[in-house]
Design a protein around this motif. Structure first.
Motif, PDB file in Angstrom:
ATOM      1  N   SER A 279       0.857  -1.184   0.000  1.00  0.00           N
ATOM      2  CA  SER A 279       0.000   0.000   0.000  1.00  0.00           C
ATOM      3  C   SER A 279       0.890   1.229   0.000  1.00  0.00           C
ATOM      4  O   SER A 279       2.068   1.164   0.365  1.00  0.00           O
ATOM      5  N   CYS A 281       0.906   5.620   0.917  1.00  0.00           N
ATOM      6  CA  CYS A 281       0.170   6.628   1.667  1.00  0.00           C
ATOM      7  C   CYS A 281       1.053   7.856   1.883  1.00  0.00           C
ATOM      8  O   CYS A 281       2.251   7.722   2.158  1.00  0.00           O
ATOM      9  N   GLY A 306      -1.382  -4.706   5.055  1.00  0.00           N
ATOM     10  CA  GLY A 306      -2.156  -5.726   4.370  1.00  0.00           C
ATOM     11  C   GLY A 306      -2.474  -6.880   5.297  1.00  0.00           C
ATOM     12  O   GLY A 306      -2.203  -6.822   6.508  1.00  0.00           O
TER      13      GLY A 306
END
Length: 354
Positions: A279, A281, A306
């Motif tokens: 991911s 961010c 995750g």
């Protein structure tokens, strides 16, 4: 009405007939199988029958992880635990238990004049959730590979009570004397009990890794552990800015906080079974936060990387994780890294995996 209800806890009922105390312990134990451990402990105070059922090994074995025997071998002396009831084993596993790289934590001895100090460096903590009986893990920043961590121009270790690693250092004093820990110190311990030679824990404290400024930001880690079959969520616990206390108030400082709104940080995880998750961010989104009234600065945030699935606890599962922002076109700083949390996922309902 109140007088009649007060009699329900023991053998009598309000009308003089059978009451809750007349229910066989075996029947109460069957009901307890469907309740959580806190609910069982609360009902154990009701009467003798419920108290007896709440101490049943059959009840508490159902609340323990499927491989709790293996966990006991890793976390404690298995010979000692053989004499414990299942209820006591659950109580032991429900406390944070220290490990070090998959092994039982080993103390490092510091010798000085008339004093022997054990400094326990706790990198891993494992415990069983009190409500669900599912295994949880916390990996402190001390258990990760952080680029530039040994250079104080970039990183510092900051003591705090806000860490989720439940005490990354434990100090135990074996003899009487005033001591100053030469390692991370920031702690003066004085014991006013001459001729004390029995070992005991004096204190425990936690540290977090604080980044002042760096160009290449990379935090890596891995853990190998016999996780019971379940679905787990891995998260990084991070804080933007440095914090302190003044006159009992918590104060955050953002002097070094910069660079986290230019490029996103990439989180990754992989397992020995071939599972992958990632991911991205932005850690600092001040303009968006001003518009929405939601600020990331000054508070601890758990960034979910995750999930991964464990079908069998043997062989142990290796989990590798990382957090990176390696774009060297700009510097970044003002960030605290506390720990990595591996917690049971909420996707698991009842006794099955979905």
């Amino acid at each position: 009405m109140g007088a009649s209800l007060s009699n329900l806890g023991e053998n009598g009922s309000g009308s003089g007939g059978p009451g809750l105390g007349d229910i066989p312990e075996s029947c109460v134990a069957c009901v307890f199988l469907y309740l959580s451990p806190p609910e069982i402990c609360n009902l154990a105070r009701l009467n003798r029958s419920f108290r007896g059922a709440a101490s049943s090994d059959a009840v508490w074995e159902a609340k323990l992880p499927s491989n709790y025997h293996h966990l006991l071998q890793l976390l404690s002396n298995p010979v000692v635990c053989e004499s414990l009831s299942k209820k006591d084993i659950f109580a032991f596993l429900a406390r944070p238990n220290p490990l070090d790289d998959g092994n039982k934590a080993r103390p490092r001895f510091v010798f000085s004049t008339a004093v022997i100090i054990e400094i326990w460096r706790i990198r891993l903590l494992v415990w069983v959730d009190r409500n669900s009986g599912r295994v949880c893990m916390s990996i402190s920043a001390k258990g990760m590979a952080i680029t530039g961590i040994d250079d104080r121009r970039y990183w510092n270790w900051v003591p705090t009570e806000e860490s989720r690693s439940f005490g990354s250092h434990w100090i135990r004093v074996l003899t009487y004397m005033v001591i100053l820990d030469p390692d991370l110190v920031l702690l003066l311990v004085q014991i006013w009990a001459p001729h004390v030679y029995t070992s005991f824990f004096v204190c425990r404290f936690s540290v977090v890794a604080y980044l002042q400024q760096i160009w290449w930001f990379e935090v890596d880690g891995s853990v190998t552990f016999p996780f019971p079959p379940d679905i787990y969520t891995l998260s990084f616990r991070i804080h933007l800015g440095r914090f302190s206390r003044r006159l009992g108030r918590r104060i955050s400082h953002f002097d070094h906080t910069h660079g986290w709104d230019i490029k996103p940080v990439r989180f990754q995880l992989s397992t020995s079974g071939g599972q992958h998750a990632s991911s991205e961010c932005f850690l600092d989104v001040t303009p968006v936060a001003d518009a929405n009234g939601s600020y990331k600065r000054g508070c601890w945030i758990e960034y979910k990387v995750g999930e991964f699935l464990v079908n069998e606890s043997d062989p142990p599962t290796e989990v590798r994780f990382s957090m990176k922002q390696i774009d060297c076109t700009h510097s970044k700083g003002g960030l605290c890294v506390d720990s990595v949390l591996i917690m049971p996922s909420e996707k698991r309902r009842g006794g099955s995996l979905k």
